[in-house]
Motif scaffolding. Structure first.
Motif, PDB file in Angstrom:
ATOM      1  N   HIS A  69       0.850  -1.197   0.000  1.00 42.51           N
ATOM      2  CA  HIS A  69       0.000   0.000   0.000  1.00 42.51           C
ATOM      3  C   HIS A  69       0.877   1.235   0.000  1.00 42.51           C
ATOM      4  CE1 HIS A  69       0.782   0.619   4.351  1.00 42.51           C
ATOM      5  NE2 HIS A  69       0.659  -0.705   4.448  1.00 42.51           N
TER       6      HIS A  69
ATOM      7  N   ARG B 251      -2.622   7.804  -0.635  1.00 38.28           N
ATOM      8  CA  ARG B 251      -3.616   8.132  -1.664  1.00 38.28           C
ATOM      9  C   ARG B 251      -3.212   9.428  -2.365  1.00 38.28           C
ATOM     10  NH1 ARG B 251      -8.309   5.191  -1.405  1.00 38.28           N
ATOM     11  NH2 ARG B 251      -8.699   4.045   0.529  1.00 38.28           N
TER      12      ARG B 251
ATOM     13  N   ARG C  94      -3.726   3.757   0.243  1.00 36.66           N
ATOM     14  CA  ARG C  94      -4.024   3.344  -1.121  1.00 36.66           C
ATOM     15  C   ARG C  94      -3.604   1.886  -1.303  1.00 36.66           C
ATOM     16  NH1 ARG C  94      -1.231   3.125  -6.089  1.00 36.66           N
ATOM     17  NH2 ARG C  94      -2.356   3.936  -7.907  1.00 36.66           N
TER      18      ARG C  94
ATOM     19  N   TRP D 258      -3.472  -1.748  -3.427  1.00 35.08           N
ATOM     20  CA  TRP D 258      -3.158  -2.012  -4.834  1.00 35.08           C
ATOM     21  C   TRP D 258      -4.074  -3.117  -5.354  1.00 35.08           C
ATOM     22  CZ3 TRP D 258       2.770  -2.530  -3.596  1.00 35.08           C
ATOM     23  CH2 TRP D 258       3.234  -1.307  -3.114  1.00 35.08           C
ATOM     24  N   HIS D 259      -5.318  -2.767  -5.633  1.00 37.87           N
ATOM     25  CA  HIS D 259      -6.309  -3.777  -5.981  1.00 37.87           C
ATOM     26  C   HIS D 259      -6.953  -3.553  -7.345  1.00 37.87           C
ATOM     27  CE1 HIS D 259      -9.753  -1.065  -4.916  1.00 37.87           C
ATOM     28  NE2 HIS D 259      -8.795  -0.501  -4.200  1.00 37.87           N
ATOM     29  N   ALA D 260      -6.998  -2.342  -7.844  1.00 39.25           N
ATOM     30  CA  ALA D 260      -7.771  -2.058  -9.048  1.00 39.25           C
ATOM     31  C   ALA D 260      -6.952  -2.169 -10.330  1.00 39.25           C
ATOM     32  CB  ALA D 260      -8.392  -0.668  -8.967  1.00 39.25           C
TER      33      ALA D 260
ATOM     34  N   ASP E  21      -7.068   7.078 -11.479  1.00 35.20           N
ATOM     35  CA  ASP E  21      -6.352   6.473 -10.349  1.00 35.20           C
ATOM     36  C   ASP E  21      -7.402   5.875  -9.415  1.00 35.20           C
ATOM     37  OD1 ASP E  21      -4.722   5.675  -8.303  1.00 35.20           O
ATOM     38  OD2 ASP E  21      -3.884   7.665  -7.891  1.00 35.20           O
TER      39      ASP E  21
ATOM     40  N   ASN F  57      -7.331   3.252  -7.606  1.00 38.13           N
ATOM     41  CA  ASN F  57      -6.819   2.830  -6.298  1.00 38.13           C
ATOM     42  C   ASN F  57      -6.885   3.962  -5.276  1.00 38.13           C
ATOM     43  OD1 ASN F  57      -6.217   0.120  -6.758  1.00 38.13           O
ATOM     44  ND2 ASN F  57      -4.183   0.587  -7.578  1.00 38.13           N
ATOM     45  N   SER F  58      -6.498   5.178  -5.693  1.00 40.89           N
ATOM     46  CA  SER F  58      -6.538   6.304  -4.757  1.00 40.89           C
ATOM     47  C   SER F  58      -7.960   6.699  -4.387  1.00 40.89           C
ATOM     48  CB  SER F  58      -5.809   7.515  -5.359  1.00 40.89           C
ATOM     49  OG  SER F  58      -4.413   7.345  -5.320  1.00 40.89           O
TER      50      SER F  58
ATOM     51  N   GLY G 209     -11.153  -1.271  -1.438  1.00 40.27           N
ATOM     52  CA  GLY G 209     -11.322  -2.532  -2.142  1.00 40.27           C
ATOM     53  C   GLY G 209     -11.597  -3.697  -1.212  1.00 40.27           C
TER      54      GLY G 209
ATOM     55  N   HIS H 220     -15.111  -4.756 -10.108  1.00 39.81           N
ATOM     56  CA  HIS H 220     -13.813  -4.581 -10.753  1.00 39.81           C
ATOM     57  C   HIS H 220     -13.984  -4.534 -12.270  1.00 39.81           C
ATOM     58  CE1 HIS H 220      -9.296  -5.949 -10.773  1.00 39.81           C
ATOM     59  NE2 HIS H 220      -9.447  -4.699 -11.125  1.00 39.81           N
TER      60      HIS H 220
END
Length: 266
Positions: A21, A24, A86, A88-90, A100, A102-103, A107, A157
């Motif tokens: 992570h 953000r 933030r 890291w999933h998207a 962005d 993730n920001s 998730g 997603h």
């Protein structure tokens, strides 16, 4: 004696930390040091048969993937990343102009084997266990309430990355979540015969379809051509909002359901 930090959500039983992570990034137009408030809730499936292996991957520094929460089949919930960070999933994606993701998001990874190919069916999905969905609902409701996330920004997603992703898939019970206050939903229009738009077509009707999808939030060019990207977006829309038939063809049911969603948008 030092007490252990508590999860951000009371639904999570404990913190099981992932190192994957970062901070953000500020929202476009905000000051560089402004604290970013997440305004998207993004749901995933793990796409792995073993939930323990999936959890370990999300917590492995070499994998460079993570999520804020992990929901087991039996409904147990772990927090992996603080909500203020933030995760890291998207990956690469876009929603309503935001690139962005993730920001902008929190998730949730849901333990599930994902789509499986079989000779008799192009795709098949096992159902999600009721205890797991109850936990996803409770966790989602807590998150959207605390952060003020709008119903139409509770996303799959596949919504933000339609050319790459299919999760959480057409077997995911979006209707049940929306009825419990998590997400946006209208009853899909019934399947019926009639005019439809399909890959390869060009013209103003295709442009109008693309404009409606973009208005709802999907990222695509409005160029009047029903190419591979438009087909992928239509499939993503169907997986989420008209799961009875996922074929990438914009039939009357798909277009009517899209129109009704826009009209009912919060």
């Amino acid at each position: 004696m030092t007490s252990r930090p508590a999860p951000d959500s009371h639904v999570a039983s404990k913190i099981f930390p992932s190192p994957n992570h970062g901070p953000r990034a500020p929202k476009a137009g905000d000051a560089e040091n402004a604290a970013r408030r997440p305004d998207i809730l993004l749901l995933h499936y793990t796409d792995m048969a073993d939930s323990g292996q999936a959890l370990n991957r999300l917590c492995d520094a070499t994998s460079e993937v993570s999520a804020h929460y992990f929901v087991f089949e039996d409904g147990r919930v772990l927090q992996l990343v603080p909500e203020g960070r933030r995760a890291w999933h998207a990956g690469a994606g876009v929603w309503d102009g935001e690139r962005d993701v993730n920001s902008a998001s929190i998730g949730i990874e849901i333990a599930h084997p994902g789509h499986r190919r079989a000779p008799e069916r192009p795709e098949s999905m096992p159902p999600y266990p009721p205890a797991q969905i109850e936990a996803v609902i409770a966790l989602g409701r807590d998150i959207v309430t605390r952060w003020g996330i709008r119903a139409d920004r509770v996303l799959a997603h596949s919504d933000v990355a339609p050319q790459r992703k299919r999760d959480p898939g057409e077997a995911f019970p979006w209707r049940a979540l929306a009825q419990a206050g998590v997400g946006h939903w209208v009853e899909p229009a019934a399947l019926r015969s009639g005019r439809f738009l399909s890959p390869g077509e060009r013209g103003q009707p295709v442009e109008a379809l693309q404009a409606m999808l973009a208005l709802y939030g999907y990222g695509l060019d409005i160029d009047g051509f029903y190419g591979m990207h438009t087909e992928a977006v239509v499939r993503a829309f169907q997986r989420h909002f008209r799961p009875e038939r996922v074929d990438g063809i914009a039939d009357a049911s798909t277009i009517t359901t899209l129109r009704d969603l826009i009209a009912a948008r919060p």
